[in-house]
Design a protein around this motif. Structure first.
Motif, PDB file in Angstrom:
ATOM      1  N   GLY A 140       0.847  -1.255   0.050  1.00  0.00           N
ATOM      2  CA  GLY A 140      -0.107  -0.183  -0.261  1.00  0.00           C
ATOM      3  C   GLY A 140       0.887   1.212  -0.247  1.00  0.00           C
ATOM      4  N   ALA A 141       2.128   0.999  -0.444  1.00  0.00           N
ATOM      5  CA  ALA A 141       3.097   2.243  -0.248  1.00  0.00           C
ATOM      6  C   ALA A 141       3.409   2.951  -1.533  1.00  0.00           C
ATOM      7  CB  ALA A 141       4.430   1.773   0.453  1.00  0.00           C
ATOM      8  N   GLU A 142       3.280   4.232  -1.688  1.00  0.00           N
ATOM      9  CA  GLU A 142       3.590   4.722  -2.881  1.00  0.00           C
ATOM     10  C   GLU A 142       5.103   4.515  -3.302  1.00  0.00           C
ATOM     11  OE1 GLU A 142       0.381   8.268  -3.613  1.00  0.00           O
ATOM     12  OE2 GLU A 142       2.381   8.517  -2.552  1.00  0.00           O
ATOM     13  N   THR A 143       5.179   4.377  -4.635  1.00  0.00           N
ATOM     14  CA  THR A 143       6.760   4.138  -4.992  1.00  0.00           C
ATOM     15  C   THR A 143       7.165   5.567  -4.954  1.00  0.00           C
ATOM     16  OG1 THR A 143       6.181   4.590  -7.206  1.00  0.00           O
ATOM     17  CG2 THR A 143       6.437   2.307  -6.671  1.00  0.00           C
ATOM     18  N   GLN A 144       8.422   5.664  -4.496  1.00  0.00           N
ATOM     19  CA  GLN A 144       9.419   7.117  -4.216  1.00  0.00           C
ATOM     20  C   GLN A 144       9.849   7.770  -5.266  1.00  0.00           C
ATOM     21  OE1 GLN A 144       8.539   8.054  -1.268  1.00  0.00           O
ATOM     22  NE2 GLN A 144       7.460   6.367  -0.921  1.00  0.00           N
ATOM     23  N   GLU A 194       3.511  -8.701   6.943  1.00  0.00           N
ATOM     24  CA  GLU A 194       3.276  -9.270   5.576  1.00  0.00           C
ATOM     25  C   GLU A 194       4.708  -9.561   4.839  1.00  0.00           C
ATOM     26  OE1 GLU A 194       1.664  -6.739   6.685  1.00  0.00           O
ATOM     27  OE2 GLU A 194      -0.415  -7.385   7.326  1.00  0.00           O
ATOM     28  N   THR A 195       5.495  -8.511   4.710  1.00  0.00           N
ATOM     29  CA  THR A 195       6.570  -8.789   3.669  1.00  0.00           C
ATOM     30  C   THR A 195       7.991  -8.715   4.438  1.00  0.00           C
ATOM     31  OG1 THR A 195       6.574  -6.281   3.541  1.00  0.00           O
ATOM     32  CG2 THR A 195       5.034  -7.514   2.084  1.00  0.00           C
TER      33      THR A 195
END
Length: 295
Positions: free
Chosen positions: A80-84, A111-112
Motif C-alpha cells: 500500500g506504499a507509494e513508490t518513491q 506481511e513482507t
C-alpha cells in the motif's frame, strides 16, 4: 492605434495587475509520514529519503500536486506504499523551514518484512511563486563537459557543475556531506565578492580551471568527491535569485583544500530566512551517490 496611446494604456493597466497579485501564503504544518525502504537502500540514505518524502507529502496535503506529479506515482499492491518517484519541483509548494528536530520511528511490515520509517515533522511551507526562474544545473563526473552529466560517482572522481540561467542573477552552491557539515563551494574561497553574479544565456562550468569564466585560474577551486564508507550520499544545493543576497556565515576549513563550512542547522536557518524574504528564490537539490570502489 498610435504608439503613444498604446503605451499610456499599458502604463494604466500595469498597476491594476500588480495590485491584484497576492503574496504566496505561508502556513505551519505537522504530521507523521511513513517511508517504505527499498531493500537496496542503506539505513543512512533511507533516513534522508524519509525526511525528504515527509516534507513533500506535507506540502502535497496542503497545496496539492501538478498533473505530472500525480502520474509519476503508483501504488504498491503488497504494502500500500507509494513508490518513491516523487519530484519535489512538481509539488505546488515549497518547504521554508523545519521547526524543531524531526523524530524517526522504525518498524517492519509484518506481511513482507519490509522496513518502514515514520518521520514526525513540523515546519513552515509556502505556495510556489510564479516568478521563480527555471535554470539548468547538472553535476558532471570526470570531465567538465555537459555530456558528462551524472549523479553517481566513484571515490576520488573529479566533480564539476554545469549551470545556465535565462536571466541575470546571483548564485551560491553548497554541498552537504550527509553528516553534520555543509560546505560552500561557490563563491570560490578566494573570490572577493560575497556571492557569484551570473549572466543570462551563458553556459558556465564551475570547479574547472580549464573552463573558468573570466576569473583568474588560481581563483577557481577544483574538487574531487570522496567517501569513507562503501556508499555515501551527499546533497548539492544550487541557490539562485534575480535579487542580490549574501551567502551564509561560514568558517575556513582546517586547510586550504577544505572549503569554508558551517553546521547543517545553521545552514538550514540561513536558507529558511532567504526563502521567507525572497519568494522568487529558486533552489535545486541534487542527490549525489559516492561509491568507495568501482562496481
Amino acid at each position: 492605434m498610435p504608439r503613444f496611446l498604446l503605451s499610456a494604456w499599458l502604463l494604466f493597466l500595469t498597476p491594476i495587475l500588480l495590485c491584484g497579485q497576492s503574496k504566496p501564503k505561508m502556513i505551519k504544518v505537522s504530521g507523521e509520514i511513513p517511508y517504505y525502504v527499498p531493500e537496496s537502500e542503506s539505513q543512512s540514505y533511507a533516513r534522508q529519503k524519509a525526511l525528504e518524502n515527509a516534507k513533500i507529502k506535507l506540502i502535497e496535503q496542503e497545496f496539492g500536486v501538478s498533473l505530472e506529479m500525480s502520474s509519476a506515482t503508483s501504488l504498491s499492491t503488497t504494502t500500500g506504499a507509494e513508490t518513491q518517484s516523487l519530484i519535489q519541483s512538481l509539488v505546488k509548494g515549497e518547504w521554508i523551514e523545519t521547526i524543531g528536530s524531526p523524530n524517526y520511528r522504525f518498524g517492519i511490515v509484518q506481511e513482507t518484512g519490509q522496513m518502514v520509517i515514520w518521520v514526525k515533522l513540523k515546519g513552515v511551507i509556502r505556495e510556489l511563486s510564479q516568478s521563480k526562474v527555471d535554470f539548468e544545473a547538472l553535476t558532471l563526473r570526470l570531465y567538465p563537459e555537459k555530456k558528462a552529466s551524472n549523479t553517481e560517482f566513484i571515490n576520488g572522481d573529479d566533480f564539476y557543475l554545469y549551470f545556465q540561467t535565462p536571466v541575470d542573477g546571483y548564485l551560491a552552491v553548497y554541498l552537504y556531506d550527509g553528516k553534520e557539515d555543509v560546505y560552500c563551494l561557490l563563491p570560490y574561497q578566494n573570490e572577493t565578492s560575497s556571492i557569484r553574479q551570473v549572466n543570462a544565456n551563458i553556459p558556465y562550468v564551475f570547479f574547472s580551471q580549464e573552463k573558468s569564466s573570466g576569473e583568474p585560474k588560481w581563483v577557481v577551486d577544483e574538487y574531487q568527491l570522496t567517501c569513507d564508507n562503501a556508499v555515501e550520499i551527499n546533497r548539492l544545493y544550487v541557490v539562485f535569485s534575480t535579487k542580490n543576497f549574501t551567502k551564509a556565515l561560514d568558517q575556513a576549513g582546517d586547510n586550504e583544500r577544505v572549503p569554508r563550512n558551517l553546521k547543517l542547522e545553521d545552514f538550514n536557518k540561513w536558507l529558511g530566512r532567504l526563502k521567507s524574504q525572497d519568494a522568487s528564490l529558486s533552489i535545486k537539490e541534487i542527490s549525489l551517490t559516492i561509491n568507495k570502489n568501482k562496481s
